[in-house]
Scaffold this motif. Structure first.
Motif, PDB file in Angstrom:
ATOM      1  N   VAL A 171       1.037  -1.045   0.007  1.00 27.59           N
ATOM      2  CA  VAL A 171      -0.099   0.008   0.013  1.00 27.59           C
ATOM      3  C   VAL A 171       0.850   1.056   0.112  1.00 27.59           C
ATOM      4  CG1 VAL A 171      -1.636   1.380   1.266  1.00 27.59           C
ATOM      5  CG2 VAL A 171      -1.892  -1.109   1.064  1.00 27.59           C
ATOM      6  N   VAL A 172       1.873   1.460   0.770  1.00 33.32           N
ATOM      7  CA  VAL A 172       2.939   2.428   1.117  1.00 33.32           C
ATOM      8  C   VAL A 172       3.322   2.592  -0.650  1.00 33.32           C
ATOM      9  CG1 VAL A 172       5.008   3.217   1.959  1.00 33.32           C
ATOM     10  CG2 VAL A 172       3.472   2.176   3.561  1.00 33.32           C
ATOM     11  N   LYS A 173       3.947   1.548  -1.152  1.00 32.06           N
ATOM     12  CA  LYS A 173       4.486   1.645  -2.480  1.00 32.06           C
ATOM     13  C   LYS A 173       3.444   2.128  -3.574  1.00 32.06           C
ATOM     14  CE  LYS A 173       8.390  -1.216  -2.483  1.00 32.06           C
ATOM     15  NZ  LYS A 173       9.701  -0.646  -3.142  1.00 32.06           N
ATOM     16  N   GLU A 174       2.065   1.695  -3.619  1.00 29.03           N
ATOM     17  CA  GLU A 174       1.241   2.224  -4.290  1.00 29.03           C
ATOM     18  C   GLU A 174       0.912   3.588  -4.047  1.00 29.03           C
ATOM     19  OE1 GLU A 174      -0.973  -2.209  -4.808  1.00 29.03           O
ATOM     20  OE2 GLU A 174      -1.879  -0.626  -3.467  1.00 29.03           O
ATOM     21  N   ILE A 175       0.883   4.230  -3.116  1.00 28.35           N
ATOM     22  CA  ILE A 175       0.651   5.523  -2.681  1.00 28.35           C
ATOM     23  C   ILE A 175       1.859   6.326  -3.216  1.00 28.35           C
ATOM     24  CG2 ILE A 175       0.682   7.022  -0.792  1.00 28.35           C
ATOM     25  CD1 ILE A 175      -0.762   5.372   1.122  1.00 28.35           C
ATOM     26  N   SER A 176       3.043   5.900  -3.067  1.00 31.69           N
ATOM     27  CA  SER A 176       4.204   6.635  -3.637  1.00 31.69           C
ATOM     28  C   SER A 176       4.263   6.479  -5.080  1.00 31.69           C
ATOM     29  CB  SER A 176       5.507   5.931  -3.196  1.00 31.69           C
ATOM     30  OG  SER A 176       5.859   4.706  -3.707  1.00 31.69           O
ATOM     31  N   PHE A 177       3.846   5.532  -5.799  1.00 26.43           N
ATOM     32  CA  PHE A 177       3.451   5.298  -7.189  1.00 26.43           C
ATOM     33  C   PHE A 177       2.304   6.559  -7.657  1.00 26.43           C
ATOM     34  CE2 PHE A 177       4.396   0.732  -7.394  1.00 26.43           C
ATOM     35  CZ  PHE A 177       5.691   0.842  -7.355  1.00 26.43           C
ATOM     36  N   ALA A 178       1.351   6.689  -6.833  1.00 24.43           N
ATOM     37  CA  ALA A 178       0.442   7.633  -7.305  1.00 24.43           C
ATOM     38  C   ALA A 178       0.790   9.032  -7.067  1.00 24.43           C
ATOM     39  CB  ALA A 178      -1.028   7.615  -6.226  1.00 24.43           C
ATOM     40  N   VAL A 179       1.617   9.437  -6.185  1.00 29.37           N
ATOM     41  CA  VAL A 179       2.419  10.392  -5.901  1.00 29.37           C
ATOM     42  C   VAL A 179       3.146  10.941  -7.052  1.00 29.37           C
ATOM     43  CG1 VAL A 179       3.846  12.052  -4.666  1.00 29.37           C
ATOM     44  CG2 VAL A 179       2.158  10.774  -3.474  1.00 29.37           C
ATOM     45  N   LYS A 180       4.087   9.821  -7.446  1.00 25.57           N
ATOM     46  CA  LYS A 180       5.070   9.961  -8.449  1.00 25.57           C
ATOM     47  C   LYS A 180       4.514  10.338  -9.899  1.00 25.57           C
ATOM     48  CE  LYS A 180       8.980   7.706 -10.908  1.00 25.57           C
ATOM     49  NZ  LYS A 180       9.822   6.463 -10.674  1.00 25.57           N
ATOM     50  N   LYS A 181       3.340   9.846 -10.312  1.00 26.43           N
ATOM     51  CA  LYS A 181       2.335  10.100 -11.259  1.00 26.43           C
ATOM     52  C   LYS A 181       1.679  11.232 -11.459  1.00 26.43           C
ATOM     53  CE  LYS A 181       4.382   6.333 -13.595  1.00 26.43           C
ATOM     54  NZ  LYS A 181       4.949   6.583 -14.560  1.00 26.43           N
ATOM     55  N   GLY A 182       1.227  11.783 -10.127  1.00 29.17           N
ATOM     56  CA  GLY A 182       0.312  12.968 -10.206  1.00 29.17           C
ATOM     57  C   GLY A 182      -1.024  12.439 -10.166  1.00 29.17           C
ATOM     58  N   ILE A 183      -1.205  11.241  -9.542  1.00 20.51           N
ATOM     59  CA  ILE A 183      -2.686  10.664  -9.604  1.00 20.51           C
ATOM     60  C   ILE A 183      -3.090  11.148  -8.190  1.00 20.51           C
ATOM     61  CG2 ILE A 183      -4.047   8.515  -9.821  1.00 20.51           C
ATOM     62  CD1 ILE A 183      -2.531   9.034 -12.223  1.00 20.51           C
ATOM     63  N   PRO A 184      -4.380  11.686  -8.123  1.00 14.66           N
ATOM     64  CA  PRO A 184      -5.064  12.140  -6.885  1.00 14.66           C
ATOM     65  C   PRO A 184      -5.422  10.937  -6.018  1.00 14.66           C
ATOM     66  CG  PRO A 184      -6.482  12.699  -8.732  1.00 14.66           C
ATOM     67  CD  PRO A 184      -5.159  11.969  -9.298  1.00 14.66           C
ATOM     68  N   PHE A 185      -5.363  11.060  -4.944  1.00 15.43           N
ATOM     69  CA  PHE A 185      -5.793   9.687  -4.047  1.00 15.43           C
ATOM     70  C   PHE A 185      -6.418  10.394  -2.769  1.00 15.43           C
ATOM     71  CE2 PHE A 185      -1.503  10.502  -3.197  1.00 15.43           C
ATOM     72  CZ  PHE A 185      -1.357  10.364  -1.589  1.00 15.43           C
ATOM     73  N   PHE A 186      -7.399   9.532  -2.185  1.00  9.48           N
ATOM     74  CA  PHE A 186      -7.708   9.780  -0.804  1.00  9.48           C
ATOM     75  C   PHE A 186      -8.006   8.278   0.014  1.00  9.48           C
ATOM     76  CE2 PHE A 186     -11.592   9.543  -3.178  1.00  9.48           C
ATOM     77  CZ  PHE A 186     -12.461   8.746  -2.548  1.00  9.48           C
ATOM     78  N   GLY A 187      -8.108   8.225   1.274  1.00  8.92           N
ATOM     79  CA  GLY A 187      -8.410   7.206   1.915  1.00  8.92           C
ATOM     80  C   GLY A 187      -9.694   7.022   2.559  1.00  8.92           C
ATOM     81  N   VAL A 188     -10.243   5.699   2.761  1.00 10.63           N
ATOM     82  CA  VAL A 188     -11.335   5.364   3.224  1.00 10.63           C
ATOM     83  C   VAL A 188     -11.261   4.384   4.412  1.00 10.63           C
ATOM     84  CG1 VAL A 188     -13.577   4.217   2.896  1.00 10.63           C
ATOM     85  CG2 VAL A 188     -12.670   6.092   1.167  1.00 10.63           C
ATOM     86  N   TYR A 189     -11.636   4.575   5.656  1.00 13.14           N
ATOM     87  CA  TYR A 189     -11.545   3.809   6.658  1.00 13.14           C
ATOM     88  C   TYR A 189     -12.376   2.718   6.625  1.00 13.14           C
ATOM     89  CZ  TYR A 189      -9.410   7.936   9.275  1.00 13.14           C
ATOM     90  OH  TYR A 189      -8.598   8.637   9.469  1.00 13.14           O
ATOM     91  N   VAL A 190     -11.924   1.316   6.820  1.00 15.58           N
ATOM     92  CA  VAL A 190     -12.672   0.241   6.814  1.00 15.58           C
ATOM     93  C   VAL A 190     -11.967  -0.728   7.824  1.00 15.58           C
ATOM     94  CG1 VAL A 190     -12.697   0.299   4.119  1.00 15.58           C
ATOM     95  CG2 VAL A 190     -10.842  -0.858   5.324  1.00 15.58           C
ATOM     96  N   GLY A 191     -12.973  -1.806   7.987  1.00 13.22           N
ATOM     97  CA  GLY A 191     -12.478  -2.929   8.981  1.00 13.22           C
ATOM     98  C   GLY A 191     -12.273  -2.415  10.295  1.00 13.22           C
ATOM     99  N   GLY A 192     -13.064  -1.387  10.490  1.00 16.86           N
ATOM    100  CA  GLY A 192     -13.142  -1.087  12.391  1.00 16.86           C
ATOM    101  C   GLY A 192     -11.976   0.155  12.531  1.00 16.86           C
TER     102      GLY A 192
END
Length: 134
Positions: free
Chosen positions: A77-98
């Protein structure tokens, strides 16, 4: 505007069920996005996995990070976030599983960009991402 293609990042070891529920519910919601289930279906050497996932994220307009109680420790997940940052892809988080506002977040994901699992709120976050980041 067409529905943004959305990459879903999640902790495979701990939140696979929540990812399936999220993807399934999104089909029946009025949320304006289409999920691309591009998670790797098999174990790959690290460098092959990184290239595959980076390419998939690059083909998306947006990423949603599903944040469970242990997601801060999920290296993928941390790597996927870094890929999104590097490519300029916007992102946000959603709390799941408690998980909630007291849950540790993965590196790169801001607390003020992480919300409860609520389809109206998710639709607003998508709209914000698509107008602010593009």
């Amino acid at each position: 505007m067409a529905q943004p293609r959305t990459f879903i990042s999640f902790d495979f070891d701990n939140n696979k069920n929540e990812k399936e529920l999220f993807a399934g519910q999104s089909c029946n919601s009025k949320t304006p996005f289409s999920i691309q289930d591009w998670s790797s279906k098999e174990a790959l050497p690290q460098n092959e996995w990184e290239k595959l996932i980076a390419d998939k994220i690059n083909k998306c307009d947006l990423a949603i990070i599903l944040v469970g109680k242990n997601t801060s420790k999920a290296i993928g997940v941390v790597k996927e976030i870094s890929f999104a940052v590097k490519k300029g892809i916007p992102f946000f988080g959603v709390y799941v599983g408690g998980a909630d506002q007291s849950t540790l977040l993965p590196s790169g994901l801001a607390r003020n960009r992480t919300i409860a699992w609520n389809w109206e709120g998710i639709a607003k976050a998508i709209d914000q991402c698509m107008t602010q980041w593009k």
